[in-house]
Design a protein around this motif. Structure first.
Motif, short mmCIF file in Angstrom:
data_model
loop_
_atom_site.label_atom_id
_atom_site.label_comp_id
_atom_site.label_asym_id
_atom_site.label_seq_id
_atom_site.Cartn_x
_atom_site.Cartn_y
_atom_site.Cartn_z
N ILE A 37 66.81 -19.91 45.73
CA ILE A 37 68.01 -20.76 45.74
C ILE A 37 68.24 -21.39 44.37
O ILE A 37 69.35 -21.37 43.83
CB ILE A 37 67.91 -21.84 46.84
CG1 ILE A 37 67.99 -21.17 48.22
CG2 ILE A 37 68.98 -22.91 46.67
CD1 ILE A 37 67.63 -22.09 49.38
N VAL B 285 78.75 -21.01 42.88
CA VAL B 285 78.02 -20.95 44.14
C VAL B 285 77.89 -22.37 44.68
O VAL B 285 77.39 -23.26 44.00
CB VAL B 285 76.63 -20.32 43.95
CG1 VAL B 285 75.84 -20.34 45.26
CG2 VAL B 285 76.75 -18.90 43.42
N ILE C 103 69.62 -18.84 41.92
CA ILE C 103 71.04 -18.54 42.15
C ILE C 103 71.92 -19.68 41.66
O ILE C 103 72.96 -19.44 41.03
CB ILE C 103 71.28 -18.20 43.63
CG1 ILE C 103 70.58 -16.88 43.98
CG2 ILE C 103 72.78 -18.12 43.93
CD1 ILE C 103 70.52 -16.55 45.45
N LEU D 266 72.07 -11.78 43.15
CA LEU D 266 71.34 -12.23 44.33
C LEU D 266 70.06 -11.41 44.50
O LEU D 266 68.99 -11.96 44.79
CB LEU D 266 72.21 -12.11 45.58
CG LEU D 266 73.54 -12.86 45.59
CD1 LEU D 266 74.24 -12.68 46.92
CD2 LEU D 266 73.36 -14.31 45.26
N ILE E 35 69.87 -12.96 51.80
CA ILE E 35 70.51 -14.07 51.11
C ILE E 35 72.00 -14.10 51.44
O ILE E 35 72.66 -13.06 51.44
CB ILE E 35 70.36 -13.93 49.58
CG1 ILE E 35 68.89 -13.81 49.19
CG2 ILE E 35 71.02 -15.10 48.86
CD1 ILE E 35 68.68 -13.36 47.76
N ARG E 36 72.49 -15.30 51.69
CA ARG E 36 73.93 -15.53 51.85
C ARG E 36 74.31 -16.63 50.87
O ARG E 36 73.75 -17.73 50.94
CB ARG E 36 74.26 -15.97 53.28
CG ARG E 36 73.95 -14.92 54.32
CD ARG E 36 74.08 -15.45 55.75
NE ARG E 36 75.29 -16.17 56.01
CZ ARG E 36 76.42 -15.61 56.48
NH1 ARG E 36 76.46 -14.33 56.73
NH2 ARG E 36 77.49 -16.35 56.71
N ALA E 37 75.24 -16.33 49.98
CA ALA E 37 75.69 -17.31 48.99
C ALA E 37 77.17 -17.59 49.20
O ALA E 37 77.99 -16.68 49.15
CB ALA E 37 75.46 -16.79 47.58
N GLU F 74 76.52 -11.42 50.41
CA GLU F 74 75.28 -11.22 51.15
C GLU F 74 74.48 -10.07 50.56
O GLU F 74 75.03 -9.06 50.15
CB GLU F 74 75.58 -10.89 52.61
CG GLU F 74 76.27 -11.99 53.35
CD GLU F 74 76.44 -11.68 54.82
OE1 GLU F 74 75.52 -11.06 55.41
OE2 GLU F 74 77.48 -12.05 55.38
N VAL G 61 73.63 -21.85 49.38
CA VAL G 61 72.81 -20.64 49.49
C VAL G 61 71.92 -20.76 50.71
O VAL G 61 71.33 -21.82 50.96
CB VAL G 61 71.93 -20.41 48.23
CG1 VAL G 61 71.09 -19.14 48.38
CG2 VAL G 61 72.79 -20.32 46.98
N THR H 93 81.61 -15.41 51.24
CA THR H 93 80.15 -15.37 51.28
C THR H 93 79.69 -14.01 50.79
O THR H 93 80.12 -12.99 51.32
CB THR H 93 79.63 -15.60 52.72
OG1 THR H 93 80.11 -16.85 53.19
CG2 THR H 93 78.11 -15.60 52.74
#
Length: 127
Positions: A89, A99, A92, A64, A39-41, A12, A102, A10
């Motif tokens: 989102i 990815v 991304i 991000l 954001i966490r992808a 971030e 998200v 992940t």
């Protein structure tokens, strides 16, 4: 031995302060509102990362940050912060196929009176 945990990666980016045209009330709609965006992808993971693993096996963190700042359209009013999160989102997901999920957290800083975090978290998986 099965532990019940899957491997994951992940990326971030947390606590970006961005001014965005958003809101439904008249006092909110004429000026950009200060938002705190995190954001966490979730990415597809390589079998192993060694010192020579290329960036193509991960993602640039700045992508991000770009999605939550310079990629937001100038002069566009987002009625809901959910729409801001969806735009981030979508941006991304368009940046690359690695990815898989998200999550975007947005806090409306103007609503905080005593340090509360009032906002939303929206998560989407690639379809």
């Amino acid at each position: 031995m099965q532990t019940g945990f899957d491997d994951f990666l992940t990326l971030e980016v947390n606590n970006l302060h961005v001014d965005v045209l958003t809101g439904i009330y008249s006092e909110e709609t004429h000026l950009p509102q200060p938002l705190r965006i995190s954001i966490r992808a979730r990415l597809t993971i390589a079998d192993h990362y060694d010192p020579a693993t290329p960036l193509t096996q991960s993602k640039n963190y700045m992508d991000l940050k770009h999605a939550a700042s310079t990629a937001l359209p100038d002069g566009v009013h987002f009625t809901l912060i959910e729409a801001v999160a969806d735009h981030i989102i979508d941006t991304i997901f368009l940046q690359g196929d690695n990815v898989t999920h998200v999550e975007v957290k947005i806090v409306k800083l103007a609503l905080s009176e005593r340090g509360e975090e009032i906002g939303i978290t929206l998560g989407r998986s690639r379809k």
